[in-house]
Each structure stands twice: as C-alpha cells, then as structure tokens.
Design an enzyme around this catalytic site. Structure first.
Site, mmCIF file in Angstrom:
data_model
loop_
_atom_site.group_PDB
_atom_site.id
_atom_site.type_symbol
_atom_site.label_atom_id
_atom_site.label_comp_id
_atom_site.label_asym_id
_atom_site.label_seq_id
_atom_site.Cartn_x
_atom_site.Cartn_y
_atom_site.Cartn_z
ATOM 1 N N ASP A 45 -75.264 -67.207 2.777
ATOM 2 C CA ASP A 45 -74.357 -67.376 3.920
ATOM 3 C C ASP A 45 -72.935 -67.690 3.440
ATOM 4 O OD1 ASP A 45 -74.717 -69.969 3.110
ATOM 5 O OD2 ASP A 45 -75.387 -70.738 5.046
ATOM 6 N N LYS A 114 -84.316 -67.753 2.159
ATOM 7 C CA LYS A 114 -83.908 -69.072 1.643
ATOM 8 C C LYS A 114 -83.443 -69.925 2.817
ATOM 9 C CE LYS A 114 -79.833 -69.971 -0.559
ATOM 10 N NZ LYS A 114 -79.286 -71.037 0.322
ATOM 11 N N GLU A 116 -81.877 -74.125 3.714
ATOM 12 C CA GLU A 116 -81.391 -75.404 3.183
ATOM 13 C C GLU A 116 -82.227 -76.562 3.726
ATOM 14 O OE1 GLU A 116 -77.189 -75.848 3.921
ATOM 15 O OE2 GLU A 116 -76.684 -73.978 2.894
ATOM 16 N N GLU A 183 -78.069 -77.618 -5.826
ATOM 17 C CA GLU A 183 -76.611 -77.393 -5.778
ATOM 18 C C GLU A 183 -75.831 -78.705 -5.936
ATOM 19 O OE1 GLU A 183 -75.198 -74.735 -2.744
ATOM 20 O OE2 GLU A 183 -73.111 -75.184 -3.180
HETATM 21 O O1 KIV Z 1 -75.030 -68.984 0.326
HETATM 22 C C1 KIV Z 1 -75.013 -68.980 -0.908
HETATM 23 O O2 KIV Z 1 -74.398 -68.132 -1.557
HETATM 24 C C2 KIV Z 1 -75.768 -70.031 -1.581
HETATM 25 C C3 KIV Z 1 -75.599 -70.185 -3.060
HETATM 26 C C4 KIV Z 1 -74.283 -70.747 -3.367
HETATM 27 C C5 KIV Z 1 -76.716 -70.961 -3.642
HETATM 28 O O3 KIV Z 1 -76.492 -70.731 -0.937
#
Ligand code: KIV
Length: 287
Positions: A45, A114, A116, A183
């Site tokens: 994102d 993915k 968070e 991160e």
């Molecule tokens: O959105 C993204 O690019 C990320 C990375 C920085 C891990 O979550």
C-alpha cells in the site's frame, strides 16, 4: 521456471538462504524484477505514497490494490506475488477481511495477502490460512497506524513494547503465516525474533539479521523525490536519469533534430505533388 511458493520461502529460512523482496506496482517493473530473479514481489500500500503522491498509505483502497496487482501479475511469471490489504479492508471484522481478501485473490490473482498487525488480527489471519489463502504478517512500524504512533517512529524500543512484539509474532505464527515483515524495530530485537520463530522474517529497517529484506523499489532506485527513509540505500539514480533523458528530448524537439526521417513514414512524392496541384473541385470551391 515454476512460480515460487510459500513453502519454498519457508524452506529458504530452513536452509539459511537469504530472502530478498521488493515492491512493484506496474507491469514493466514486475517484468524487470522477475527477470532479475526476485523471489517475492510485494504490491504494497506504499503505492499510495510513491505512485499516487499521498502523504500516508491511509487513502489506498482495495480497488487500488486490485488495479496494481493485476498489472504486476501480468508482468511476473516466477515471483510469488503478495498483495497488501489496505487500511479499512481488515479492521472491521474477520468476515470483512475474508471478503476483501477473496475479492483481491479472484480479481487480481496474487498468490498471497499481507496485512498489518499481530495479536489483534490473528483471528482473521487464521480464517484466511484455513481458507487456503497464504498470509504474510507485518509488525513493528505498521504505517497504517501512523496516527496512533505519532509519526513514522521506530517501535519495540522498551521492554513492554518489545514483549508485545514477541506476542504479536507468536500469535501470527500460531495463525499460520508463511512469513512476517518486521518494520523499523531495533536490530537486536529483530535478531531475537528471527532466532525464536520458525517463520521467515523479512526486515525493513530491522537490521542485518532477519531472514530476508524488503525495500520499496522507488527508494532503492532514487525514484521518490519527497524523502529518503533512513533504512534504505540507493542502488541507482533513475530520477536523475529520467530528468536528463527528458531534457535531451525537449532540446531535440525544440531544435527540430527529432523526429528525423528515421522515425518517419514514407510516401511516394508523386502523391504529394498531386495533392499540391488544385483539382477541378478545389477550383470550383474557390470561386
Ligand atoms: O506497503 C509496503 O510497501 C510495505 C513494505 C514497506 C513492507 O508494507
């Protein structure tokens, strides 16, 4: 070459093989990363910041993720493609998380999702993995929580915060993730987490001891002009190269040295000559 699988990513950790990962948001970049042998591509994102010019990732929508993931899927044949769940897509309930993830899987065709968070998203992660959707976790400086953190600040620096991170990683591991992004957390904490978990850890601003590393492609190529995060390194100056190329183009167009015959389509000069000679109809119109 067949496409990389989540299981192969797990095996890379078991074999002590490093796991490099980069973001991509479009077809040509995905093709280049794939040809270079990048095993995992993230349609993150971060596209909200580096592609759309927002100050944070918060405005990104599921439609945006689908649009960019479709392009990356068309470009990369071998890399495992992970699509990010944007802010709002998984905060409401595990049911909503499932609905949005299924939509992304069906409409864009990545191999994994993915999201968070740790303990608070573990139930959703479990539901996804049970449904056969491979999931990558993401803890530490999770940019979708920037307002709660009060800025892009390192996480896990106190004992309490570090213990909470260990709990998050344990919850994600139990929920079945195949990898976890760490991160901007202290390097020594990332090392401890990496030693304790069987899940591959993919660092960004988390020191040299994670199992892998992910970076935003615009950061490593010098393509994002607004700021350079401390955790990145420039391997190219493409922004500068583009500017130089565009300046050369402007100069040649203004000087009439481009385009030339080489870029032009020919026609029999007789045809042009005839076009220049007025016909009877032209003469009649002129009267
Ligand atoms: O959105 C993204 O690019 C990320 C990375 C920085 C891990 O979550």
């Amino acid at each position: 070459m067949a496409r990389v699988t989540p299981d192969q990513i797990r095996q890379m950790k078991a074999k002590g093989e490093r796991i490099p990962m980069l973001t991509a948001y479009d077809y040509p970049t995905a093709k280049i990363l794939d040809a270079a042998g990048v095993p995992m591509i993230l349609v993150g994102d971060t596209l909200g910041m580096v592609m759309q010019g927002y100050e944070t990732t918060l405005p990104v929508t599921v439609d945006d993720i689908i649009h960019h993931t479709q392009a990356v899927v068309r470009g990369a044949e071998h890399a495992l493609i992970v699509a990010d769940l944007p802010f709002g897509a998984f905060q409401v309930s595990p049911e909503e998380t499932m609905r949005q993830s299924i939509r992304i899987m069906k409409e864009a065709g990545p191999q994994a999702i993915k999201l968070e968070g740790g303990v608070r998203v573990a139930a959703s992660v479990h539901a996804l993995t049970e449904a056969g959707i491979p999931v990558m976790g993401h803890v530490g400086l999770t940019p979708q929580s920037i307002n709660a953190f009060g800025g892009f600040k390192a996480q896990g620096k106190t004992e309490r915060a570090a213990r909470a991170l260990l709990d998050d990683v344990a919850a994600l591991e139990a929920a079945g993730v195949f990898a976890i992004v760490l991160e901007v957390i202290p390097a020594a904490l990332a090392k401890l987490i990496t030693e304790r978990t069987s899940v591959p850890t993919i660092g960004i601003g988390a020191g040299p001891d994670c199992d892998g590393e992910v970076q935003v492609i615009h950061d490593i190529l010098g393509l994002f002009p607004d700021f350079t995060p401390r955790h990145t390194k420039r391997y190219g100056e493409l922004g500068q190269s583009i500017r130089e190329a565009v300046t050369a183009y402007l100069n040649e167009v203004r000087a009439r040295s481009f385009p030339t015959e080489q870029q032009s389509v020919a026609i029999d000069p007789v045809v042009i000559e005839r076009l220049r000679t007025p016909t009877k109809a032209d003469k009649a119109k002129a009267r």
